[in-house]
Design an enzyme around this catalytic site. Structure first.
Site, PDB file in Angstrom:
ATOM      1  N   SER A 133       1.197 129.229   8.717  1.00  0.00           N
ATOM      2  CA  SER A 133       2.311 129.054   8.965  1.00  0.00           C
ATOM      3  C   SER A 133       3.483 128.993   7.489  1.00  0.00           C
ATOM      4  O   SER A 133       3.301 129.778   6.266  1.00  0.00           O
ATOM      5  CB  SER A 133       3.073 127.531   9.390  1.00  0.00           C
ATOM      6  OG  SER A 133       3.658 127.527  10.043  1.00  0.00           O
ATOM      7  N   HIS A 156       4.176 132.570  12.441  1.00  0.00           N
ATOM      8  CA  HIS A 156       4.789 132.603  13.844  1.00  0.00           C
ATOM      9  C   HIS A 156       6.740 132.217  12.935  1.00  0.00           C
ATOM     10  O   HIS A 156       6.956 131.521  11.579  1.00  0.00           O
ATOM     11  CB  HIS A 156       4.390 131.801  14.411  1.00  0.00           C
ATOM     12  CG  HIS A 156       4.533 130.058  14.056  1.00  0.00           C
ATOM     13  ND1 HIS A 156       5.119 129.292  14.011  1.00  0.00           N
ATOM     14  CD2 HIS A 156       3.285 129.119  12.911  1.00  0.00           C
ATOM     15  CE1 HIS A 156       5.151 128.722  12.954  1.00  0.00           C
ATOM     16  NE2 HIS A 156       4.198 128.283  12.589  1.00  0.00           N
TER      17      HIS A 156
END
Length: 255
Positions: A133, A156
């Site tokens: 992340s 993501h």
């Protein structure tokens, strides 16, 4: 007579024996245990004997909201002063940043990444376990980056937790925030913007989610990280960069 004799011995005892001075709270120096508990470090940049300062970014990156005590966290209010101290300390010639993080607060992660990228001293990052992340921008922020062969990086889209107001402005804000992440990663690595977005919005890779889990070799293949390797390779590379910097600053010529 006996009382006077006793009092005399007591006075002599008091006169001959001096109790050690108790340091005040202000004069106490932090012990190694205190430093480990507070910052997760065995030493701070101001007192380290090595010319390389090692910093760890582990667990969840904590932002403006304090996470529950059972969470393993990296607090940005600890990391940022350490980076400033390492930059100012003339004895520190390079920084080794080790990541094993699940991600966390976007703005806190970007703040740490920007700090690392703006340092004038050589920096090397090593991803072990995971650099997921918002850990991705931190991993690519250094002068040179390594990733362990078994490590992964999850890419993501930005997500929000808590109360979300369903208005167009909220989604515009999220899109702008996401562009900040994309712009930083692509400007500090060899991956293209289109390739990074393809990985970010890919479906089917993650259960009930969109995104991609990139393994160590694939991270190098995509251009996210520079090389597959661990601590030994990272230290060798960092020492080489420090040597090159010394050679340039002294005006020397090397083959």
């Amino acid at each position: 007579m006996e009382n006077n004799s006793v009092n005399g011995r007591r006075s002599a005892f008091r006169g001959e024996t001096e109790l050690p001075a108790v340091p005040s709270e202000e004069n106490k120096k932090p012990t190694v245990i205190d430093t480990i508990q507070q910052l997760g470090q065995t030493s701070v940049p101001a007192g380290g004997e090595s010319n390389i300062f090692c910093m760890t970014i582990i667990g969840q990156i904590e932002g403006h909201i304090v996470l529950p005590p059972q969470n393993k966290t990296t607090k940005y209010e600890h990391i940022i002063p350490q980076l400033v101290a390492a930059e100012q300390n003339p004895r520190i010639e390079g920084l080794l940043i080790i990541l094993n993080t699940v991600g966390g607060d976007v703005e806190a992660g970007l703040a740490i990444a920007e700090m690392i990228a703006s340092l004038t001293k050589p920096t090397v990052t090593v991803v072990i376990g995971g650099g997921h992340s918002i850990g991705v921008p931190i991993a690519v922020a250094s002068s040179y980056s390594f990733i362990a062969e078994s490590a992964t990086m999850t890419i993501h889209p930005i997500r929000m937790s808590g109360l979300v107001i369903g208005v167009p402005q909220t989604f515009e804000y999220m899109e702008k925030m996401q562009e900040r992440v994309v712009r930083f990663v692509t400007s500090h690595s060899r991956i293209t913007e289109q390739q990074f977005k393809d990985l970010m919005f890919k479906t089917g890779e993650l259960n009930r989610d969109i995104g991609t889990a990139v393994a160590g070799i694939d991270a190098v293949k995509y251009g996210l990280m520079n090389q597959v390797g661990g601590i030994g390779q990272a230290l060798a590379r960092l020492n080489g960069m420090i040597g090159e910097r010394k050679s340039v600053s002294s005006g020397g010529i090397t083959q």
